[in-house]
Design a protein around this motif. Structure first.
Motif, PDB file in Angstrom:
ATOM      1  N   SER A  17     -14.652 -46.011  -3.061  1.00 39.21           N
ATOM      2  CA  SER A  17     -14.438 -46.629  -4.540  1.00 39.21           C
ATOM      3  C   SER A  17     -14.293 -48.126  -4.207  1.00 39.21           C
ATOM      4  CB  SER A  17     -13.298 -46.180  -5.163  1.00 39.21           C
ATOM      5  OG  SER A  17     -13.302 -44.765  -5.429  1.00 39.21           O
ATOM      6  N   HIS A  21     -17.201 -50.307  -6.302  1.00 43.07           N
ATOM      7  CA  HIS A  21     -16.730 -51.304  -7.593  1.00 43.07           C
ATOM      8  C   HIS A  21     -17.127 -52.779  -7.145  1.00 43.07           C
ATOM      9  CE1 HIS A  21     -15.136 -48.160 -10.174  1.00 43.07           C
ATOM     10  NE2 HIS A  21     -14.905 -47.672  -9.354  1.00 43.07           N
ATOM     11  N   TYR A  34     -11.554 -54.991  -6.618  1.00 42.70           N
ATOM     12  CA  TYR A  34     -10.913 -53.721  -6.711  1.00 42.70           C
ATOM     13  C   TYR A  34     -10.399 -53.615  -5.140  1.00 42.70           C
ATOM     14  CZ  TYR A  34     -10.743 -48.600  -7.325  1.00 42.70           C
ATOM     15  OH  TYR A  34     -10.767 -47.397  -7.279  1.00 42.70           O
ATOM     16  N   GLY A 251     -16.746 -42.809 -11.503  1.00 40.67           N
ATOM     17  CA  GLY A 251     -16.324 -44.298 -11.371  1.00 40.67           C
ATOM     18  C   GLY A 251     -16.627 -45.322 -12.273  1.00 40.67           C
ATOM     19  N   PHE A 255     -15.069 -47.893 -14.583  1.00 43.06           N
ATOM     20  CA  PHE A 255     -15.491 -49.195 -14.788  1.00 43.06           C
ATOM     21  C   PHE A 255     -15.774 -49.749 -16.385  1.00 43.06           C
ATOM     22  CE2 PHE A 255     -18.259 -52.849 -14.589  1.00 43.06           C
ATOM     23  CZ  PHE A 255     -18.215 -53.336 -12.971  1.00 43.06           C
TER      24      PHE A 255
END
Length: 280
Positions: A17, A21, A34, A251, A255
Protein backbone atom coordinates in the motif's frame (compact mmCIF):
# COMPACT_ATOMS: atom_id res chain seq x y z
CA UNK A 1 3.98 20.43 3.51
CA UNK A 2 1.51 17.82 2.27
CA UNK A 3 -1.06 15.80 4.16
CA UNK A 4 -0.25 12.57 5.95
CA UNK A 5 -2.07 9.28 5.31
CA UNK A 6 -1.21 5.82 6.51
CA UNK A 7 -1.73 2.16 7.24
CA UNK A 8 -2.01 0.48 10.62
CA UNK A 9 -1.62 -3.24 11.20
CA UNK A 10 0.73 -5.86 12.63
CA UNK A 11 2.90 -6.67 10.78
CA UNK A 12 2.92 -4.14 7.93
CA UNK A 13 6.40 -4.52 6.46
CA UNK A 14 5.10 -6.69 3.60
CA UNK A 15 2.38 -4.26 2.53
CA UNK A 16 2.45 -2.75 -0.96
CA UNK A 17 0.00 0.00 0.00
CA UNK A 18 2.70 2.60 0.78
CA UNK A 19 4.44 2.29 -2.57
CA UNK A 20 1.13 2.15 -4.46
CA UNK A 21 -0.25 5.29 -2.84
CA UNK A 22 3.01 7.26 -2.73
CA UNK A 23 3.71 6.59 -6.42
CA UNK A 24 0.23 7.84 -7.25
CA UNK A 25 0.66 10.95 -5.07
CA UNK A 26 3.86 11.76 -6.98
CA UNK A 27 2.28 11.13 -10.38
CA UNK A 28 -0.59 13.49 -9.53
CA UNK A 29 1.78 16.18 -8.25
CA UNK A 30 0.68 15.85 -4.61
CA UNK A 31 3.15 16.47 -1.79
CA UNK A 32 1.15 14.09 0.45
CA UNK A 33 2.74 11.01 2.02
CA UNK A 34 1.47 7.53 2.99
CA UNK A 35 3.24 5.85 5.93
CA UNK A 36 2.88 2.36 7.37
CA UNK A 37 2.60 2.16 11.18
CA UNK A 38 3.21 -1.20 12.85
CA UNK A 39 0.90 -1.32 15.88
CA UNK A 40 0.44 -4.38 18.06
CA UNK A 41 -3.06 -5.02 19.44
CA UNK A 42 -1.94 -3.57 22.77
CA UNK A 43 -0.88 -0.35 21.03
CA UNK A 44 -4.05 0.14 18.96
CA UNK A 45 -5.96 2.53 21.21
CA UNK A 46 -2.94 4.77 21.77
CA UNK A 47 -2.13 4.49 18.07
CA UNK A 48 -5.52 5.89 17.04
CA UNK A 49 -5.00 8.81 19.42
CA UNK A 50 -1.55 9.35 17.91
CA UNK A 51 -3.11 9.47 14.45
CA UNK A 52 -5.27 12.35 15.65
CA UNK A 53 -2.30 14.16 17.19
CA UNK A 54 -0.31 13.75 13.97
CA UNK A 55 -3.30 15.19 12.05
CA UNK A 56 -3.45 12.12 9.81
CA UNK A 57 -6.21 12.75 7.25
CA UNK A 58 -7.01 9.12 6.61
CA UNK A 59 -5.60 5.64 6.95
CA UNK A 60 -6.11 2.02 5.99
CA UNK A 61 -6.56 -0.74 8.54
CA UNK A 62 -5.32 -4.27 8.06
CA UNK A 63 -4.95 -7.47 10.09
CA UNK A 64 -5.43 -7.77 13.04
CA UNK A 65 -7.21 -4.45 13.68
CA UNK A 66 -10.17 -4.37 11.26
CA UNK A 67 -12.69 -5.31 13.95
CA UNK A 68 -10.98 -4.00 17.08
CA UNK A 69 -10.73 -0.46 15.71
CA UNK A 70 -14.48 -0.01 15.29
CA UNK A 71 -15.32 1.13 18.86
CA UNK A 72 -12.34 3.51 18.80
CA UNK A 73 -13.74 5.56 15.91
CA UNK A 74 -16.19 8.46 16.11
CA UNK A 75 -18.55 6.90 13.54
CA UNK A 76 -18.78 3.75 11.40
CA UNK A 77 -20.70 3.64 8.12
CA UNK A 78 -23.62 1.21 7.75
CA UNK A 79 -21.99 -1.09 5.19
CA UNK A 80 -18.92 -1.48 7.41
CA UNK A 81 -21.22 -2.29 10.35
CA UNK A 82 -22.90 -5.04 8.33
CA UNK A 83 -19.55 -6.41 7.21
CA UNK A 84 -18.34 -6.17 10.78
CA UNK A 85 -14.98 -4.68 9.85
CA UNK A 86 -13.32 -1.39 8.87
CA UNK A 87 -10.45 -1.22 6.40
CA UNK A 88 -10.46 2.53 5.70
CA UNK A 89 -10.75 5.54 7.99
CA UNK A 90 -11.29 9.10 6.76
CA UNK A 91 -11.55 12.43 8.54
CA UNK A 92 -14.69 14.54 8.24
CA UNK A 93 -15.58 17.48 10.46
CA UNK A 94 -12.68 16.59 12.74
CA UNK A 95 -14.06 13.07 13.27
CA UNK A 96 -12.53 9.73 12.33
CA UNK A 97 -15.14 7.78 10.34
CA UNK A 98 -14.74 4.11 9.45
CA UNK A 99 -15.77 2.58 6.15
CA UNK A 100 -15.01 -0.59 4.21
CA UNK A 101 -13.72 -0.52 0.62
CA UNK A 102 -12.79 -4.22 0.48
CA UNK A 103 -16.19 -5.45 -0.65
CA UNK A 104 -16.86 -2.69 -3.16
CA UNK A 105 -13.29 -3.02 -4.40
CA UNK A 106 -13.83 -6.72 -5.00
CA UNK A 107 -17.19 -6.12 -6.66
CA UNK A 108 -15.65 -3.65 -9.11
CA UNK A 109 -12.86 -6.09 -9.95
CA UNK A 110 -15.35 -8.94 -10.49
CA UNK A 111 -17.58 -6.82 -12.75
CA UNK A 112 -14.55 -6.00 -14.89
CA UNK A 113 -14.26 -9.76 -15.58
CA UNK A 114 -17.91 -10.77 -16.05
CA UNK A 115 -19.49 -7.53 -17.28
CA UNK A 116 -21.70 -5.02 -15.51
CA UNK A 117 -25.07 -6.51 -16.40
CA UNK A 118 -24.68 -10.21 -15.70
CA UNK A 119 -24.15 -10.44 -11.94
CA UNK A 120 -27.86 -10.64 -11.15
CA UNK A 121 -28.11 -13.80 -13.25
CA UNK A 122 -25.21 -15.59 -11.54
CA UNK A 123 -25.08 -18.30 -8.91
CA UNK A 124 -22.06 -17.62 -6.71
CA UNK A 125 -20.11 -19.79 -4.28
CA UNK A 126 -17.93 -18.08 -1.65
CA UNK A 127 -15.29 -20.24 0.05
CA UNK A 128 -14.62 -19.08 3.61
CA UNK A 129 -16.56 -17.12 6.21
CA UNK A 130 -13.93 -14.81 7.71
CA UNK A 131 -13.46 -11.07 7.38
CA UNK A 132 -12.67 -11.07 3.65
CA UNK A 133 -15.63 -13.34 2.95
CA UNK A 134 -17.96 -11.02 4.87
CA UNK A 135 -16.84 -8.01 2.83
CA UNK A 136 -17.20 -9.86 -0.47
CA UNK A 137 -20.52 -11.56 0.33
CA UNK A 138 -22.26 -8.50 1.78
CA UNK A 139 -21.22 -6.27 -1.13
CA UNK A 140 -22.24 -8.79 -3.79
CA UNK A 141 -25.63 -9.36 -2.16
CA UNK A 142 -26.23 -5.64 -1.72
CA UNK A 143 -25.51 -5.23 -5.43
CA UNK A 144 -27.91 -8.00 -6.43
CA UNK A 145 -27.25 -11.61 -7.40
CA UNK A 146 -29.37 -14.66 -8.33
CA UNK A 147 -28.03 -16.65 -5.38
CA UNK A 148 -25.00 -16.75 -3.10
CA UNK A 149 -23.81 -19.78 -1.15
CA UNK A 150 -21.21 -19.81 1.63
CA UNK A 151 -19.02 -22.89 2.07
CA UNK A 152 -16.83 -23.09 5.12
CA UNK A 153 -14.98 -25.62 7.23
CA UNK A 154 -17.10 -24.53 10.20
CA UNK A 155 -20.70 -24.63 8.98
CA UNK A 156 -21.95 -22.44 11.84
CA UNK A 157 -19.86 -19.50 10.60
CA UNK A 158 -21.17 -20.02 7.09
CA UNK A 159 -24.75 -20.01 8.39
CA UNK A 160 -24.17 -16.81 10.33
CA UNK A 161 -22.82 -15.00 7.26
CA UNK A 162 -25.61 -16.40 5.11
CA UNK A 163 -28.11 -14.95 7.58
CA UNK A 164 -26.49 -11.50 7.40
CA UNK A 165 -26.72 -11.51 3.60
CA UNK A 166 -30.20 -13.00 3.34
CA UNK A 167 -31.91 -9.61 3.60
CA UNK A 168 -30.47 -8.72 0.19
CA UNK A 169 -30.44 -11.99 -1.78
CA UNK A 170 -31.18 -15.70 -1.78
CA UNK A 171 -28.41 -17.27 0.32
CA UNK A 172 -27.39 -20.66 1.65
CA UNK A 173 -24.64 -22.27 3.76
CA UNK A 174 -23.04 -25.63 2.96
CA UNK A 175 -20.05 -27.75 3.91
CA UNK A 176 -16.87 -27.79 1.81
CA UNK A 177 -17.53 -31.40 0.80
CA UNK A 178 -21.01 -30.51 -0.41
CA UNK A 179 -19.56 -27.56 -2.31
CA UNK A 180 -17.18 -29.89 -4.13
CA UNK A 181 -19.92 -32.31 -5.19
CA UNK A 182 -22.32 -29.56 -6.33
CA UNK A 183 -19.67 -27.35 -7.95
CA UNK A 184 -21.24 -27.59 -11.41
CA UNK A 185 -24.24 -25.57 -10.21
CA UNK A 186 -22.15 -22.42 -9.66
CA UNK A 187 -21.17 -19.80 -12.25
CA UNK A 188 -18.61 -17.99 -10.07
CA UNK A 189 -16.46 -19.48 -7.29
CA UNK A 190 -14.55 -17.13 -5.00
CA UNK A 191 -11.76 -18.16 -2.64
CA UNK A 192 -11.54 -15.72 0.28
CA UNK A 193 -9.24 -17.90 2.41
CA UNK A 194 -5.44 -17.81 2.61
CA UNK A 195 -5.11 -21.38 1.31
CA UNK A 196 -2.60 -21.36 -1.52
CA UNK A 197 -0.57 -18.46 -0.18
CA UNK A 198 3.14 -18.83 0.61
CA UNK A 199 4.54 -21.03 2.08
CA UNK A 200 1.72 -23.52 1.32
CA UNK A 201 1.81 -23.00 -2.43
CA UNK A 202 0.58 -26.47 -3.37
CA UNK A 203 -2.52 -26.38 -1.19
CA UNK A 204 -5.94 -25.67 -2.72
CA UNK A 205 -9.18 -24.54 -1.01
CA UNK A 206 -11.56 -26.76 -3.00
CA UNK A 207 -11.32 -29.70 -5.43
CA UNK A 208 -12.45 -28.79 -8.94
CA UNK A 209 -13.45 -32.24 -10.24
CA UNK A 210 -17.09 -31.21 -10.78
CA UNK A 211 -16.49 -27.68 -12.08
CA UNK A 212 -18.16 -26.84 -15.39
CA UNK A 213 -16.20 -25.28 -18.24
CA UNK A 214 -16.41 -21.49 -18.29
CA UNK A 215 -16.81 -21.09 -14.54
CA UNK A 216 -15.19 -17.93 -13.20
CA UNK A 217 -12.63 -18.84 -10.53
CA UNK A 218 -11.67 -15.83 -8.46
CA UNK A 219 -8.90 -15.96 -5.84
CA UNK A 220 -8.34 -13.03 -3.47
CA UNK A 221 -4.69 -14.07 -3.14
CA UNK A 222 -2.28 -12.02 -5.29
CA UNK A 223 1.05 -13.40 -4.08
CA UNK A 224 1.64 -15.72 -5.88
CA UNK A 225 -0.06 -14.12 -8.87
CA UNK A 226 -1.39 -17.50 -9.94
CA UNK A 227 -2.15 -19.98 -7.16
CA UNK A 228 -2.17 -23.72 -7.70
CA UNK A 229 -5.97 -23.55 -7.54
CA UNK A 230 -6.12 -21.06 -10.41
CA UNK A 231 -3.63 -23.10 -12.41
CA UNK A 232 -5.79 -26.21 -12.04
CA UNK A 233 -8.90 -24.22 -12.88
CA UNK A 234 -7.36 -22.80 -16.04
CA UNK A 235 -6.43 -26.32 -17.17
CA UNK A 236 -10.07 -27.37 -16.69
CA UNK A 237 -11.43 -24.47 -18.76
CA UNK A 238 -12.18 -21.88 -16.09
CA UNK A 239 -11.90 -18.11 -16.47
CA UNK A 240 -9.42 -17.20 -13.72
CA UNK A 241 -8.79 -13.95 -11.85
CA UNK A 242 -6.35 -13.22 -9.02
CA UNK A 243 -6.52 -10.68 -6.19
CA UNK A 244 -4.50 -7.86 -7.77
CA UNK A 245 -7.57 -6.04 -9.10
CA UNK A 246 -9.34 -6.15 -5.74
CA UNK A 247 -6.23 -4.83 -3.98
CA UNK A 248 -5.94 -1.95 -6.44
CA UNK A 249 -9.67 -1.14 -6.41
CA UNK A 250 -9.98 -1.08 -2.60
CA UNK A 251 -6.94 1.20 -2.47
CA UNK A 252 -8.28 3.45 -5.21
CA UNK A 253 -11.63 3.80 -3.41
CA UNK A 254 -9.78 4.82 -0.23
CA UNK A 255 -7.65 7.29 -2.21
CA UNK A 256 -10.80 8.90 -3.61
CA UNK A 257 -12.41 9.05 -0.18
CA UNK A 258 -9.42 10.89 1.25
CA UNK A 259 -8.58 13.26 -1.60
CA UNK A 260 -11.76 13.64 -3.71
CA UNK A 261 -9.51 12.83 -6.67
CA UNK A 262 -9.84 9.67 -8.78
CA UNK A 263 -6.44 7.98 -9.13
CA UNK A 264 -5.25 6.24 -12.27
CA UNK A 265 -6.16 2.64 -11.52
CA UNK A 266 -4.15 1.18 -14.40
CA UNK A 267 -1.07 3.01 -13.19
CA UNK A 268 -1.64 1.75 -9.65
CA UNK A 269 -2.01 -1.75 -11.04
CA UNK A 270 1.27 -1.47 -12.94
CA UNK A 271 3.00 -0.31 -9.75
CA UNK A 272 1.72 -3.35 -7.83
CA UNK A 273 2.60 -5.82 -10.58
CA UNK A 274 6.10 -4.36 -10.84
CA UNK A 275 6.57 -4.90 -7.11
CA UNK A 276 5.28 -8.46 -7.38
CA UNK A 277 7.72 -9.12 -10.18
CA UNK A 278 5.24 -10.33 -12.73
CA UNK A 279 2.08 -9.72 -14.67
CA UNK A 280 -1.41 -11.11 -14.36
Amino acid sequence: MGKLYGLIGHPVGHSMSPIMHNCEFRELGFSDHYQAFDLSPEQLEDGVEAMKMLDVQGFNVTIPHKVAIMPLLDEVEQEALEIGAVNTVYKSGGKFIGTNTDGRGYLMSLLSVIGESSLQEKSILVIGAGGAARAVAVSICRSGVASLTIANRTIEKAEELSSVCSKYAKTDAISLSEAETTLSSFDIVINTTSIGMSPHLNHTPLKLDHMKTGTVLSDLIYNPLETQWLKEGKQRGAVVDNGVSMFVEQGALAFEKWTDVAPNRQRMRRTVLKELGGQK
